[in-house]
Scaffold this active site. Structure first.
Site, mmCIF file in Angstrom:
data_model
loop_
_atom_site.group_PDB
_atom_site.id
_atom_site.type_symbol
_atom_site.label_atom_id
_atom_site.label_comp_id
_atom_site.label_asym_id
_atom_site.label_seq_id
_atom_site.Cartn_x
_atom_site.Cartn_y
_atom_site.Cartn_z
ATOM 1 N N PHE A 24 0.037 -0.399 3.884
ATOM 2 C CA PHE A 24 0.439 0.992 4.118
ATOM 3 C C PHE A 24 0.481 1.327 5.609
ATOM 4 O O PHE A 24 1.311 2.125 6.055
ATOM 5 C CB PHE A 24 -0.546 1.926 3.394
ATOM 6 C CG PHE A 24 -0.146 3.367 3.419
ATOM 7 C CD1 PHE A 24 0.865 3.838 2.593
ATOM 8 C CD2 PHE A 24 -0.777 4.265 4.270
ATOM 9 C CE1 PHE A 24 1.235 5.184 2.620
ATOM 10 C CE2 PHE A 24 -0.418 5.603 4.297
ATOM 11 C CZ PHE A 24 0.600 6.071 3.467
ATOM 12 N N HIS B 156 -1.835 2.104 -7.170
ATOM 13 C CA HIS B 156 -0.753 2.661 -6.351
ATOM 14 C C HIS B 156 0.110 1.579 -5.711
ATOM 15 O O HIS B 156 0.623 1.736 -4.617
ATOM 16 C CB HIS B 156 -1.227 3.723 -5.364
ATOM 17 C CG HIS B 156 -2.475 3.411 -4.599
ATOM 18 N ND1 HIS B 156 -3.721 3.701 -5.057
ATOM 19 C CD2 HIS B 156 -2.652 2.876 -3.385
ATOM 20 C CE1 HIS B 156 -4.613 3.351 -4.151
ATOM 21 N NE2 HIS B 156 -3.990 2.839 -3.139
HETATM 22 N N1 INI Z 1 -3.146 -2.654 0.708
HETATM 23 C C1 INI Z 1 -2.486 -3.822 0.651
HETATM 24 O O1 INI Z 1 -1.993 -4.295 1.677
HETATM 25 N N2 INI Z 1 -2.388 -4.493 -0.529
HETATM 26 C C2 INI Z 1 -2.922 -4.003 -1.683
HETATM 27 O O2 INI Z 1 -2.774 -4.674 -2.753
HETATM 28 C C3 INI Z 1 -3.629 -2.781 -1.630
HETATM 29 N N3 INI Z 1 -4.280 -2.254 -2.802
HETATM 30 O O3 INI Z 1 -4.502 -3.003 -3.746
HETATM 31 O O4 INI Z 1 -4.656 -1.088 -2.861
HETATM 32 C C4 INI Z 1 -3.726 -2.109 -0.403
HETATM 33 N N4 INI Z 1 -4.381 -0.939 -0.303
HETATM 34 C C5 INI Z 1 -4.753 -0.342 0.958
HETATM 35 C C6 INI Z 1 -3.624 0.439 1.631
HETATM 36 O O5 INI Z 1 -2.667 -0.434 2.229
HETATM 37 C C7 INI Z 1 -4.178 1.332 2.724
HETATM 38 O O6 INI Z 1 -4.849 0.546 3.675
HETATM 39 C C8 INI Z 1 -5.136 2.382 2.158
HETATM 40 O O7 INI Z 1 -4.494 3.129 1.135
HETATM 41 C C9 INI Z 1 -5.590 3.364 3.269
HETATM 42 O O8 INI Z 1 -4.463 4.054 3.816
#
Ligand code: INI
Length: 156
Positions: free
Chosen positions: A58, A89
């Protein structure tokens, strides 16, 4: 007909960054290794290679925008791993990462590649991180190497 295409060559002066979303780091560390290996094998100088770490996929677009704004890099290779089984998500994170990478690429006009895995299972991610389906980090690095050469051919 004049064919304009990029070749897989670096001259050692290119400044490149890898941006890695650390979430699922068992996978993403392998993607970084693949990208670094491809960079070296194609003539890159590791002193000109930066690794920028962000918490997850993200956050990749935010660091990407800042890195492009800095003007320090000729091209940027993004890697990460979003695994459906591990997150409710999934769709949101993978869509935001993909959209953000594409829009920063359009805005700054520099080669950027999307090596963020979006898979249903961890097994599929492992297969794409240096086992039977190759290494998507290496492929993402090779893509920016080709695009860098293509852009310089197009400027001639
Ligand atoms: N981020 C990832 O890169 N891969 C994932 O599978 C994942 N899951 O499983 O939730 C994930 N979550 C974290 C996201 O990218 C953010 O760091 C978080 O939402 C804080 O903004």
């Amino acid at each position: 007909m004049n064919i304009i295409e990029g070749h897989l060559r670096l001259n050692g002066s290119e400044k490149i960054a890898i941006i890695n979303g650390r979430f699922n780091h068992i996978i993403t560390d392998r993607l970084v290794e693949g990208a670094q290996d491809a960079f070296k094998r194609h003539g890159g100088n590791v002193e000109n290679l930066d690794l920028i770490l962000v918490p997850g996929a993200f956050e990749i677009p935010f660091a990407l925008k800042k890195a492009l704004e800095s003007g320090k890099y000729d091209a940027i290779c993004c890697v990460g791993a979003v695994i459906r089984g591990a997150t409710p998500h999934f769709d949101y994170i993978s869509a935001e990462a993909t959209k953000g990478i594409a829009s920063a690429t359009m805005e700054f006009g520099k080669p950027v590649s999307n090596g963020v895995l979006t898979t249903d299972t961890i097994e599929q991610a492992i297969e794409r991180a240096g086992s039977k389906v190759g290494n998507k980090g290496a492929e993402a690095m090779i893509t920016i190497i080709e695009m860098l050469d293509l852009y310089s051919e197009m400027d001639k």
